[in-house]
Design a protein around this motif. Sequence first.
Motif, short mmCIF file in Angstrom:
data_model
loop_
_atom_site.label_atom_id
_atom_site.label_comp_id
_atom_site.label_asym_id
_atom_site.label_seq_id
_atom_site.Cartn_x
_atom_site.Cartn_y
_atom_site.Cartn_z
N GLY A 266 23.82 -71.66 20.01
CA GLY A 266 23.21 -71.68 18.68
C GLY A 266 22.83 -70.30 18.17
N GLU A 367 21.13 -79.98 12.58
CA GLU A 367 20.75 -79.06 13.66
C GLU A 367 21.12 -77.61 13.33
N ARG A 371 18.41 -74.50 13.00
CA ARG A 371 18.58 -73.22 13.70
C ARG A 371 18.46 -72.05 12.72
N ASP A 374 14.77 -71.60 11.73
CA ASP A 374 14.04 -70.94 12.82
C ASP A 374 14.38 -69.45 12.88
#
Length: 394
Positions: A266, A367, A371, A374
């Motif tokens: 990721g 998802e 990511r 974040d």
Amino acid sequence: MGCSGCRVRFNLGKAVLPKVSVFFTMLLVFTYLFYCLAGVCDSVPRTLYSHQSPDGDYDDKTRGLDNPRSQALLRSHLAEELVSRWNGTDSAESALGNAEQRGAVEVPGQQLPSPRQIYDGTTEDGGNGIPVSNTFGTKKIPQAIIIGVKKGGTRALLEFLRIHPDVRAVGAEPHFFDRFYDKGLEWYRSLMPRTLDGQITMEKTPSYFVTKEAPARVRNMNSDTKLIVVVRDPVTRAISDYTQTLSKNPGLPSFQSLALKNATTGLIDTTWSAVRIGLYARHLENWLQHFPLSRLLFVSGERLVSDPAGEMGRVQDFLGLKRVVSDKHFYFNQTKGFPCLKKPEGSSRPRCLGKSKGRPHPQIPSEVLQRLRDFYRPFNHRFYQMSGQDFGWE
């Protein structure tokens, strides 16, 4: 015999007079053409606008606009006119949309634009519909520049500003400080629309904000230049950026494959421009090495959609302009998902941005979005601290 002579002289006069008349007419025409070719005609003041005094007589002193009183009267009248009946032609956006389709805007490696291609309105009016002769006024370097960010709302901001009678802006993006700096300042100036005293010249090129050399180059031109940055949630901005590129290149890989270096770990790929542009704090650090924070205004791309009049009020204050653009100029277009300008008097339809704006975004896995959020969070908070504004991108 005498009468016969009279008739001869009379008939001779009838034959000669038309030829003499034609001769003098042609002489006048050729004289006029000679003086025009010599440039004398260009020195004659042109009537740009006739001002009618309250008693109904036209004031000839306002016909020639080479003195402060004439300019003040014209600008005052135009301001009143534009507030009540602002120009609603969509030719500027149409021209820009056509240029985008040809790859002439925001496409690396584009062909060098000429002043003709740097579109500044339907006529030489800088986009606000003021009927100004192309020999009147002066071309100046911009006093204010919208420097970023791409897909943040810069086109909407520029179009909203062009309603204002004291703003004249070049329509397309000159890219002087990032691509064509070697052409020189006079080339840059030649691209600008002509302005009257009291009007400000503007341009917008969103890539300036992320160009390392741009801040020093702008400062060398004029350290008092006012800089406007339209910012938007970097995750949404990246998706919008990808969507625009995808529309031009349908074979583009998926968003997630470009945004992530490795799908398993990721790890975000910051070499991808769509991701890198959203690191606002890093780019701002570069600009603050050359300009004080007071010379920059940060406009929220989200609030430009939800409250365009409020954001435009801040922009007009920053530019030192009277608050002319207000909520009466806007309505929300549900189909496009952003505000449009209301239908002006004399226009058959409202004025919205072109088809290239408001494209539906592709579905991105949740998802991947998380990511990215974040990843951007610490950069966003740093940007809030540096700019003094909390944009609420969480």
